[in-house]
Enzyme design. Structure first.
Site, PDB file in Angstrom:
ATOM      1  N   TYR A 141       0.528  -1.118   0.080  1.00  0.00           N
ATOM      2  CA  TYR A 141      -0.137   0.228   0.057  1.00  0.00           C
ATOM      3  C   TYR A 141       1.236   0.695  -0.061  1.00  0.00           C
ATOM      4  O   TYR A 141       1.859   1.724   1.129  1.00  0.00           O
ATOM      5  CB  TYR A 141      -1.027  -0.101   0.739  1.00  0.00           C
ATOM      6  CG  TYR A 141      -2.550   0.798   1.285  1.00  0.00           C
ATOM      7  CD1 TYR A 141      -2.418   1.707   0.460  1.00  0.00           C
ATOM      8  CD2 TYR A 141      -2.682   0.696   2.200  1.00  0.00           C
ATOM      9  CE1 TYR A 141      -3.042   2.781   0.495  1.00  0.00           C
ATOM     10  CE2 TYR A 141      -3.901   1.629   2.191  1.00  0.00           C
ATOM     11  CZ  TYR A 141      -3.861   2.584   1.135  1.00  0.00           C
ATOM     12  OH  TYR A 141      -4.926   3.398   1.776  1.00  0.00           O
ATOM     13  N   CYS A 142       0.611   2.480  -1.226  1.00  0.00           N
ATOM     14  CA  CYS A 142       1.535   3.017  -0.824  1.00  0.00           C
ATOM     15  C   CYS A 142       2.854   3.546  -1.190  1.00  0.00           C
ATOM     16  O   CYS A 142       3.400   2.188  -1.997  1.00  0.00           O
ATOM     17  CB  CYS A 142       1.088   4.417   0.369  1.00  0.00           C
ATOM     18  SG  CYS A 142       1.569   6.308  -0.442  1.00  0.00           S
ATOM     19  N   VAL A 143       3.337   3.231   0.130  1.00  0.00           N
ATOM     20  CA  VAL A 143       4.965   3.941  -0.236  1.00  0.00           C
ATOM     21  C   VAL A 143       5.909   2.253   0.302  1.00  0.00           C
ATOM     22  O   VAL A 143       6.332   1.759   0.009  1.00  0.00           O
ATOM     23  CB  VAL A 143       5.308   4.743   0.567  1.00  0.00           C
ATOM     24  CG1 VAL A 143       5.216   4.689   2.500  1.00  0.00           C
ATOM     25  CG2 VAL A 143       7.059   4.479   1.183  1.00  0.00           C
ATOM     26  N   LEU A 179      -1.661  -1.283  -3.969  1.00  0.00           N
ATOM     27  CA  LEU A 179      -2.097  -0.179  -3.682  1.00  0.00           C
ATOM     28  C   LEU A 179      -2.090   1.102  -3.426  1.00  0.00           C
ATOM     29  O   LEU A 179      -1.374   1.458  -3.216  1.00  0.00           O
ATOM     30  CB  LEU A 179      -3.438  -0.607  -2.580  1.00  0.00           C
ATOM     31  CG  LEU A 179      -3.609  -2.117  -2.436  1.00  0.00           C
ATOM     32  CD1 LEU A 179      -4.150  -2.507  -1.211  1.00  0.00           C
ATOM     33  CD2 LEU A 179      -4.467  -2.451  -3.151  1.00  0.00           C
ATOM     34  N   GLY A 234       4.192  -0.510  -0.862  1.00  0.00           N
ATOM     35  CA  GLY A 234       4.302  -0.694  -2.470  1.00  0.00           C
ATOM     36  C   GLY A 234       5.232  -0.403  -3.004  1.00  0.00           C
ATOM     37  O   GLY A 234       5.650  -0.983  -3.920  1.00  0.00           O
TER      38      GLY A 234
END
Length: 584
Positions: A320-322, A348, A324
């Site tokens: 998710y985000c960073v 994500l 990811g």
């Protein structure tokens, strides 16, 4: 009048307490660190002013344009006061909540204030837009700064120019302002002299009590993270387990909020064996921990432990985000070193290419990074409140000024909201890790360009060949959908790109039972996000079932539900663990 006079005296007294709460830490030796930010802002806006003032004709034109707008508003106001029906010179966006109170339209005076403000804001935006000779980054910064100033000076943000606040003040004899000043004092004390605007009732939630309650155990920990395995909720589970890599900029329980909003709980209920990393809230002792440490002691260490606990060598991953971004870099590292333990990756709102990384790029240039790195070197980390402030500024009309009005002018306490509690539960970032991330992603885009090294290995994203599910959200201010699309198309394996409605958080945390928003999928493969969106099919509701169908098709085999730890670990403590409870 007697009650108003008493409240006025109380307001002065409470104002003194607020001033003491602000000045106290500074008298004790605390230094303000806003000077560099203000100097950089003035320099940026100065480039715009320089363009307009370099030519007297342009200066006169700019002044005439502004005064012409004011005169039109004045003329219309005089006509309204005379009883005439007039068309507004400029009207607010119907969706703008700042001016929804009827007083803004009913009163010609407040309507004039509103229109004068809108004329000024539009004029300032045009001054930046039309300024020639500015490089893209300077213009982007100037646009952002002008928007922040414009949002701040809205007449809705001041007692004497907001009809709703004036009514509230008169009806309560000023009691609202006294309570507001008390709230201001409390927030200054909480922030140790820095204003921390409350967005929710922080006493209404507690991690482990009514947030992050999915049953599980911490099965492993090191100095950077705890690894949580969740207890099965079905008799049989998918054979290949799932490892979630959350961002370290915020805490993992965004994916495990209340039970009805918890994505982790939903995954477990669908028959998945779920593990998640819970990052530590670092202090100065971890200052030297870099991006490679987060890869080795985070993802790679977790993969080792998941294999032991589940008995499965290969693992599906979700970033998710960073988190990811770190997962993507880890995949490239593993591809270069012949490590195939990751069976698939779900990203994500994850950026790999940062060319179009949105408004966060205004905070990153060589000059600003030099200042930030100097401050991080002094402390060993970046204060969580700094990142939280940056994120709030991206949507200041949603996340700052409504709470200023509600808390300090109306004197009301904010409503309990789990998402905003999580948003306020910020984390620190180690100096080395944060510097690497900002430089190689936002500043130079070296990871996407194939110029970044990690642990002595050159990172080449085109070598990533595992199946990928890449989710973007349509109103994302942090990871814009076009940016996510470009990054996903760098990968060499099969990619399913999906666009969800809403933004960076609400678009992801969208349980199927609520039937909110929508998602788009199956657009034409190609280099253009716009072409993909034009050809994509819209589906109502949550994207979660679409992901589950994609995931289940990869490895549909099932086994009997696994006990937490698989009989190979002695659990350390109950989920969500103690790391996530460490406050900044």
């Amino acid at each position: 009048m007697e009650a108003f006079s008493r409240n006025l005296a109380r307001l002065v007294e409470e104002g003194g307490k607020a001033m003491a709460a602000y000045l106290g830490p500074r008298e004790a030796g605390r230094k303000d660190d806003m000077a560099d930010d203000i100097a950089d802002a003035l320099k940026t806006v100065g480039h715009v002013a320089e363009y307009w003032m370099a030519d007297p004709q342009r200066t006169i034109e700019a002044q005439s344009r502004l005064m012409g707008g004011y005169l039109s508003v004045w003329a219309n106001t005089m006509k309204r006061l005379a009883g005439e029906e007039v068309t507004p010179v400029v009207a607010p966006d119907p969706k703008d909540p700042r001016f929804k109170d009827a007083g803004w339209s009913d009163s010609p005076i407040f309507d004039a204030l509103r229109q004068a403000y809108l004329v000024t804001s539009k004029w300032a935006e045009d001054m930046v837009e039309e300024a020639e000779g500015l490089d893209d980054h300077t213009k982007h910064k100037a646009e952002f700064l002008v928007r922040q100033v414009s949002n701040a000076i809205s007449p809705s943000n001041f007692v004497v120019t907001n009809p709703e606040i004036i009514r509230e003040t008169l009806s309560s004899s000023g009691e609202n302002l006294v309570k507001g000043m008390q709230h201001l004092t409390e927030d200054l004390i909480e922030g140790k002299g820095t204003l921390r605007i409350r967005q929710t009732d922080m006493s209404a939630f507690e991690v482990g009590r009514n947030l992050a309650t999915t049953p599980g155990k911490v099965v492993y920990e090191n100095e950077l993270m705890q690894l949580i395995q969740y207890a099965p909720a079905t008799a049989r589970v998918k054979k290949t387990p799932v490892l979630i890599v959350p961002p370290w900029i915020n805490k993992f329980y965004i994916l495990d909020l209340t039970p009805e909003k918890s994505m982790i709980r939903w995954l477990v209920e669908q028959g998945l064996t779920v593990f998640t990393i819970s990052w530590v809230n670092p202090d100065a002792r971890l200052a030297a921990k870099g991006f490679d440490d987060y890869m080795r002691d985070g993802i790679m260490a977790a993969l080792d432990q998941v294999a032991i606990a589940s008995g499965e060598r290969r693992v599906h991953t979700v970033g998710y985000c960073v988190g990811g971004t770190l997962l993507a870099v880890t995949l490239a590292y593993m591809a270069a070193t012949g490590d195939d333990r990751i069976a698939s990756a779900t990203f994500l709102t994850t950026q790999i290419d940062f060319t179009h990384a949105g408004d966060l790029k205004v905070f990153v240039d060589e000059a600003q990074l030099a200042v930030l790195e100097r401050k991080m070197k002094e402390m060993g980390y970046l204060e969580g409140s700094k990142m939280a402030s940056a994120f709030n500024m991206l949507r200041s009309n949603d996340l700052i000024w409504p709470y200023v009005v509600n808390n300090y002018m109306k004197g009301k306490a904010p409503f309990p909201f789990d998402l905003l509690y999580w948003n306020a539960d910020s984390t620190r970032m180690p100096a080395a890790n944060h510097s690497y991330y900002l430089r190689n992603c936002y500043l130079t885009n070296n990871i996407a360009r194939g110029l970044a090294d990690l642990s002595g290995v050159r990172i080449d994203m085109t070598k990533v060949q595992v199946p990928v599910y890449s989710l973007a959200t349509r109103e994302d201010h942090i990871a814009p959908p076009n940016s996510v699309f470009i990054g996903a198309n760098m990968l060499s394996g099969p990619v399913r790109y999906v666009l969800a409605g809403s933004g960076h958080i609400a678009g992801v945390v969208n349980p199927p039972a609520k039937m909110k928003y929508q998602y788009w999928a199956d657009g034409p493969v190609g280099p253009s996000f716009e072409a993909w969106l034009d050809g994509a099919r819209e589906h109502k509701g949550s994207w979660w079932p679409d992901w589950l169908q994609w995931f289940s098709a990869l490895h549909p085999d099932e086994v009997e539900a696994r006990a937490v730890g698989g009989g190979r670990f002695q659990p350390i403590e109950d989920a969500p663990g103690r790391y996530v409870k460490q406050r900044s």
